[in-house]
Design a protein around this motif. Structure first.
Motif, PDB file in Angstrom:
ATOM      1  N   GLY A  63     -36.344  34.021  71.549  1.00  0.00           N
ATOM      2  CA  GLY A  63     -36.888  34.446  70.831  1.00  0.00           C
ATOM      3  C   GLY A  63     -37.378  35.673  70.919  1.00  0.00           C
ATOM      4  N   PRO A  64     -38.386  36.097  71.776  1.00  0.00           N
ATOM      5  CA  PRO A  64     -38.698  36.782  72.035  1.00  0.00           C
ATOM      6  C   PRO A  64     -38.200  38.872  72.217  1.00  0.00           C
ATOM      7  CG  PRO A  64     -39.995  35.287  72.709  1.00  0.00           C
ATOM      8  CD  PRO A  64     -38.774  34.783  72.222  1.00  0.00           C
ATOM      9  N   GLY A  65     -37.149  37.937  73.319  1.00  0.00           N
ATOM     10  CA  GLY A  65     -36.201  39.181  73.940  1.00  0.00           C
ATOM     11  C   GLY A  65     -35.553  39.803  72.978  1.00  0.00           C
ATOM     12  N   TYR A  66     -35.169  39.504  71.578  1.00  0.00           N
ATOM     13  CA  TYR A  66     -34.963  39.738  70.532  1.00  0.00           C
ATOM     14  C   TYR A  66     -35.850  39.852  69.163  1.00  0.00           C
ATOM     15  CZ  TYR A  66     -30.614  37.685  72.996  1.00  0.00           C
ATOM     16  OH  TYR A  66     -29.740  37.845  73.321  1.00  0.00           O
ATOM     17  N   GLY A  67     -37.134  40.297  69.669  1.00  0.00           N
ATOM     18  CA  GLY A  67     -37.881  40.484  68.915  1.00  0.00           C
ATOM     19  C   GLY A  67     -38.597  39.170  67.761  1.00  0.00           C
ATOM     20  N   LEU A  68     -38.878  37.920  68.171  1.00  0.00           N
ATOM     21  CA  LEU A  68     -38.924  37.590  67.279  1.00  0.00           C
ATOM     22  C   LEU A  68     -40.265  37.372  68.160  1.00  0.00           C
ATOM     23  CD1 LEU A  68     -38.833  34.862  65.336  1.00  0.00           C
ATOM     24  CD2 LEU A  68     -38.250  33.520  66.802  1.00  0.00           C
ATOM     25  N   LYS A  69     -41.257  36.636  67.573  1.00  0.00           N
ATOM     26  CA  LYS A  69     -42.615  36.278  68.572  1.00  0.00           C
ATOM     27  C   LYS A  69     -42.733  35.178  69.197  1.00  0.00           C
ATOM     28  CE  LYS A  69     -46.043  39.617  66.514  1.00  0.00           C
ATOM     29  NZ  LYS A  69     -46.960  40.482  65.821  1.00  0.00           N
ATOM     30  N   ARG A  70     -42.864  34.940  69.753  1.00  0.00           N
ATOM     31  CA  ARG A  70     -42.640  33.494  70.615  1.00  0.00           C
ATOM     32  C   ARG A  70     -43.736  32.173  69.811  1.00  0.00           C
ATOM     33  NH1 ARG A  70     -41.794  31.726  75.942  1.00  0.00           N
ATOM     34  NH2 ARG A  70     -43.431  29.659  76.517  1.00  0.00           N
ATOM     35  N   GLU A  71     -45.008  32.340  69.269  1.00  0.00           N
ATOM     36  CA  GLU A  71     -45.727  31.793  68.452  1.00  0.00           C
ATOM     37  C   GLU A  71     -45.180  31.082  66.984  1.00  0.00           C
ATOM     38  OE1 GLU A  71     -47.776  35.850  67.597  1.00  0.00           O
ATOM     39  OE2 GLU A  71     -47.303  34.447  69.434  1.00  0.00           O
ATOM     40  N   ILE A  72     -44.312  32.704  66.373  1.00  0.00           N
ATOM     41  CA  ILE A  72     -43.633  32.406  65.163  1.00  0.00           C
ATOM     42  C   ILE A  72     -42.466  31.622  65.577  1.00  0.00           C
ATOM     43  CG2 ILE A  72     -41.924  33.244  63.634  1.00  0.00           C
ATOM     44  CD1 ILE A  72     -45.242  33.852  62.700  1.00  0.00           C
ATOM     45  N   ALA A  73     -41.747  31.795  67.313  1.00  0.00           N
ATOM     46  CA  ALA A  73     -40.619  30.899  66.710  1.00  0.00           C
ATOM     47  C   ALA A  73     -41.124  29.308  67.158  1.00  0.00           C
ATOM     48  CB  ALA A  73     -39.838  31.602  67.938  1.00  0.00           C
ATOM     49  N   LEU A  74     -41.705  29.014  67.534  1.00  0.00           N
ATOM     50  CA  LEU A  74     -42.546  28.085  67.171  1.00  0.00           C
ATOM     51  C   LEU A  74     -42.826  27.050  66.301  1.00  0.00           C
ATOM     52  CD1 LEU A  74     -44.690  28.261  70.247  1.00  0.00           C
ATOM     53  CD2 LEU A  74     -43.256  26.522  70.481  1.00  0.00           C
TER      54      LEU A  74
END
Length: 137
Positions: free
Chosen positions: A26-37
């Motif tokens: 996700g972070p590679g596409y603009g999604l913050k890791r903590e939000i992805a979790l």
């Protein structure tokens, strides 16, 4: 560390398979890791622990959406990403035998328990989903 190694590391830290994949990619596409979790937390163990669609698959489908969807309205069927998603599912099933969590982990429907250990096969499914994603991204 590769994204695959990161996903397996997260899974080994007790995050579910969907969380592991979305948080790694996700972070590679603009999604913050903590939000992805947070977003992927309910998709583990076959979506909300129902034994349905494998969390590694749902995590990967979310990554494909991040990569190929524009977020613009396109009616009910954003065809290019749906085509990629169906391709991913077909390839995953070809190698894993299914995309259903209970079937993949060997749950005996009559006895209500797993033939294999509860998460014994899951790191392999996370790795498979990552390998297929790498080929499709």
């Amino acid at each position: 560390m590769t994204r695959t190694e990161d996903a397996i590391s997260l899974f080994n830290q007790q995050y579910n398979c969907a969380q592991a994949i979305l948080a790694s990619y996700g972070p590679g596409y603009g999604l913050k890791r903590e939000i992805a979790l947070k977003v992927a937390s309910v998709f583990g163990s076959g979506t909300a622990r129902t034994g349905g669609m494998c969390g590694a698959v749902t995590g990967a489908l979310m990554v494909l959406s991040l990569r190929y969807c524009t977020g613009e309205p396109k009616g009910f069927f954003p065809r290019p990403v749906h085509k990629k998603a169906r391709q991913f599912i077909r390839e995953f099933e070809k190698e894993a035998g299914s995309h259903n969590c209970n079937a993949m982990r060997g749950k005996d429907p009559h006895k209500g328990h797993y033939v294999k250990g509860k998460n014994e096969s899951c790191p392999g499914f996370v790795e498979l989903a990552c390998r297929l994603l790498e080929e499709m991204l």
